[in-house]
Every structure is written in structure tokens, then in C-alpha cells.
Design a protein around this motif. Structure first.
Motif, short mmCIF file in Angstrom:
data_model
loop_
_atom_site.label_atom_id
_atom_site.label_comp_id
_atom_site.label_asym_id
_atom_site.label_seq_id
_atom_site.Cartn_x
_atom_site.Cartn_y
_atom_site.Cartn_z
N ILE A 88 0.86 -1.19 0.00
CA ILE A 88 0.00 0.00 0.00
C ILE A 88 0.89 1.23 0.00
O ILE A 88 1.67 1.45 0.93
N LEU A 89 0.78 2.02 -1.05
CA LEU A 89 1.52 3.28 -1.15
C LEU A 89 0.61 4.39 -0.62
O LEU A 89 -0.39 4.74 -1.25
N VAL A 90 0.95 4.93 0.55
CA VAL A 90 0.13 5.94 1.23
C VAL A 90 0.81 7.30 1.12
O VAL A 90 1.99 7.43 1.46
N ILE A 91 0.07 8.29 0.66
CA ILE A 91 0.61 9.64 0.50
C ILE A 91 -0.03 10.55 1.54
O ILE A 91 -1.25 10.77 1.53
N THR A 92 0.79 11.06 2.46
CA THR A 92 0.33 12.01 3.47
C THR A 92 1.23 13.24 3.42
O THR A 92 2.10 13.36 2.57
N SER A 93 1.03 14.15 4.36
CA SER A 93 1.85 15.36 4.40
C SER A 93 3.04 15.17 5.33
O SER A 93 3.07 14.25 6.15
N ASP A 94 4.01 16.06 5.20
CA ASP A 94 5.18 16.03 6.08
C ASP A 94 4.94 16.80 7.37
O ASP A 94 5.70 16.64 8.32
N ARG A 95 3.92 17.61 7.41
CA ARG A 95 3.68 18.48 8.56
C ARG A 95 2.20 18.48 8.92
O ARG A 95 1.38 17.88 8.22
N GLY A 129 5.59 10.98 2.89
CA GLY A 129 5.14 11.93 3.91
C GLY A 129 5.43 11.42 5.31
O GLY A 129 5.20 10.24 5.62
N ASN A 130 5.93 12.29 6.17
CA ASN A 130 6.33 11.90 7.52
C ASN A 130 5.15 11.45 8.38
O ASN A 130 5.30 10.57 9.24
N THR A 131 3.98 12.03 8.16
CA THR A 131 2.83 11.71 9.02
C THR A 131 2.45 10.24 8.90
O THR A 131 2.26 9.55 9.91
N TYR A 145 9.46 1.12 2.46
CA TYR A 145 10.04 2.29 1.79
C TYR A 145 9.35 3.54 2.32
O TYR A 145 8.15 3.55 2.56
N GLN A 146 10.15 4.58 2.54
CA GLN A 146 9.59 5.85 2.99
C GLN A 146 10.28 7.00 2.28
O GLN A 146 11.46 6.93 1.96
N TYR A 147 9.50 8.04 2.04
CA TYR A 147 10.02 9.21 1.33
C TYR A 147 9.38 10.45 1.93
O TYR A 147 8.19 10.48 2.22
N SER A 148 10.19 11.47 2.13
CA SER A 148 9.68 12.72 2.68
C SER A 148 10.34 13.88 1.95
O SER A 148 11.31 13.71 1.21
N GLY A 149 9.80 15.06 2.17
CA GLY A 149 10.38 16.25 1.56
C GLY A 149 9.90 16.53 0.15
O GLY A 149 10.62 17.15 -0.64
N VAL A 150 8.68 16.09 -0.20
CA VAL A 150 8.13 16.40 -1.52
C VAL A 150 7.90 17.91 -1.60
O VAL A 150 7.36 18.52 -0.67
N ASN A 151 8.30 18.52 -2.70
CA ASN A 151 8.15 19.96 -2.87
C ASN A 151 6.69 20.36 -2.88
O ASN A 151 5.81 19.55 -3.19
N ASP A 152 6.44 21.64 -2.56
CA ASP A 152 5.07 22.14 -2.56
C ASP A 152 4.44 22.07 -3.95
O ASP A 152 3.23 21.86 -4.09
#
Length: 308
Positions: A88-95, A129-131, A145-152
């Protein structure tokens, strides 16, 4: 000034300062929302063309031919195998400060897991996303796998690493199917969480990702018989990676648009609440001040009466 009046006055000043911050944050989020909406419109033209090609190939039924033959050397993204692990690829926000944006995505993902009998033993998470990373890590889920810091306003080069990793993990059988879960931007005041199958790419998964109106249009009313030049396998090996890239990049763009809208709405609500609180405190302050003045007048009057 009495202590109670001083405390109320301090609260008013503090709330006004908070309102200035939330108003500024609302303006920033609205500006980001306008920028990403312009960027998304140009990308949607490309995504529509890729979806059109893929829908044509689906109508030719060549996905079934590839998956049935297990021809992974041609297109591993279309090869189906027994499902032992679900990704499951989950997209959330970093903040934070984005209202119910993250909680809605996480709740919908957990509901999806319950509906499909998924747990930490048969599920692999890929988080953007960190959340989402922090939430599922605390609950003992397998974060592959985790990724953070996606540009606005993310560009395609920013997510190429994500697409490459996802496709490699599927080819290495880290998971046998992959679902995408994110918040879809409907309009500036509304969004909804979408969860659909991304891999393996098949006619069934295409039904949930290609727009019905697009596939029903006159442009896409084509027959099932085709002659391919070059071969079907060559076309698949070239087109399917682009399709997978468009799905992930499109989802991140959509999710970021929804995030900015949610942040703008949350900051507007916070500013409105601050205005209401300021009005209530000012009324409380004026009443307390009037009471203090009345008390002073009564004391002076009483003193004069005692002197007489």
C-alpha cells in the motif's frame, strides 16, 4: 488596572497575534494552491494521452496475453502472480496544520485493510510523507520504503526515485500487488480519499484509473482487433513504465493540491475562530471594565455620604 482586566487584555493581544499568523499561513497556502493547480492542468494533458494509449491496449486484450504467459521479461508490471504480500503506497503530508487531511487518509487506509483482511503480516507499506510513516511505524507495520520532503509544487524529477523504487520492489516480489491511497482534490472546499490498485497493470486495474467519460468518448470507441508495429511486447515495455510513472506522479500532484486546499481551509477556520474569540474577550473586557468603574463610583459616592 485590576488583575482580571490585565489578564483579559493580555489574552486579546495574544489571540490577535495568533490570528495574524493564521491569516498569513492561509495566504501562503492559497498561493501554493494556485501555483500547483496551474501546473496540474498542463500535466493532465500528458496523462490523458498516456491513459488513452493504455485504454486502447486494454481493448486489444494484450494485457491478458502477457499476464497469462508470465512474460516478465517483456513487462513485469503487467505480470500477475499469487498474492502473498500486499503493498500500500500511502501519501500524506510532512507536517501538520492541514485540518483533517492526514486523519482522513489514515482512517480510509485502515478501513481498506479491514475490508480486505490485511494486517502487518501480509501487508507492506510504502509511505510518502512523515505523518504516514510515523503513524504506521508506531503501530508495528512493515515499512518497506519511505520518502519525505516532496516539494510544494512537485516536478516529475522529484518523484522519479519513488517510481523506480516501487517498480523494482514489485519486480523483486517484495509485494505481489500494490494499492495507491491518497486524498483526491475535488475543489477548494472538498476532497475525498481514493484507494485503487496500481500494480499489476491489467484490464481490471485500468477500469479504476482511466476516466469513464474518456473511455466512452468517440475518440476511444475502437475495435478489439489491431495490427501492432512494432510488436505488442515492444509497445508494452515502452508504454507501461510511463503509465506507472504517470499514476504515481499524478497521485502526488493531486495529493499536494488537496493538502494545500486543506491547509488553506484550516487556517481560514482558525482565523475565523480567533475573530470570534477576540469579540468574546473584548465583550468580557468591556463588561469587567464597566463593573470596575461602577464599583469605583459606588465607593466614591459611599465615601461622600459617610463624610456628610
Amino acid at each position: 488596572m485590576p488583575a482580571s482586566l490585565s489578564a483579559v487584555k493580555h489574552k486579546i493581544a495574544s489571540t490577535k497575534s495568533t490570528r495574524q499568523i493564521t491569516s498569513a499561513m492561509q495566504m501562503v497556502s492559497t498561493s501554493k494552491l494556485n501555483q500547483i493547480q496551474k501546473h496540474t492542468k498542463t500535466y493532465q494533458v500528458y496523462a490523458a494521452k498516456v491513459n488513452g494509449v493504455i485504454s486502447h491496449l486494454a481493448q486489444a486484450h494484450i494485457f491478458n496475453l502477457v499476464s497469462a504467459g508470465g512474460n516478465s521479461s517483456v513487462s513485469p508490471l503487467a505480470v500477475q502472480r499469487p498474492v502473498k504480500k500486499t503493498g500500500i503506497l500511502v501519501i500524506t503530508s510532512d507536517r501538520g496544520l492541514v485540518g483533517s487531511y492526514n486523519s482522513n487518509i489514515i482512517k480510509s487506509t485502515l478501513d481498506f485493510m479491514r475490508e480486505h483482511d490485511l494486517n502487518k503480516d501480509n501487508t507492506v507499506f510504502l509511505t510518502v510523507g512523515n505523518t504516514g510513516t510515523e503513524f504506521f511505524t508506531k503501530r508495528g507495520m512493515n515499512i518497506a520504503y519511505q520518502y519525505s520532503g516532496v516539494n510544494d509544487v512537485p516536478k516529475f524529477v522529484d518523484v522519479r526515485e519513488i517510481v523506480k523504487t516501487v517498480t523494482e520492489m514489485y519486480g523483486n516480489e517484495v509485494f505481489d500487488e500494490l494499492y495507491l491511497s491518497y486524498s483526491h482534490f475535488v475543489n477548494r472546499i472538498s476532497s475525498r480519499v481514493q484507494t485503487y490498485k496500481m500494480l499489476p497493470i491489467s484490464e481490471e486495474s485500468l477500469e479504476s484509473t482511466v476516466d469513464d467519460t474518456e473511455s466512452d468518448s468517440e475518440e476511444h470507441q475502437v475495435g478489439p482487433e489491431y495490427e501492432f508495429e512494432p510488436s505488442e511486447t515492444d509497445i508494452l515495455s515502452a508504454v507501461l513504465p510511463q503509465y506507472a510513472e504517470s499514476l504515481v506522479y499524478g497521485a502526488i500532484l493531486d495529493a499536494k493540491t488537496s493538502e494545500h486546499a486543506s491547509s488553506s481551509n484550516a487556517m481560514r477556520s482558525a482565523s475565523d475562530n480567533a475573530d470570534d474569540l477576540i469579540a468574546s474577550l473584548e465583550l468580557q473586557y468591556n463588561r469587567a471594565r464597566q463593573a470596575a468603574i461602577t464599583t469605583e463610583i459606588t465607593e466614591i459616592t459611599g465615601g461622600q455620604a459617610a463624610l456628610e
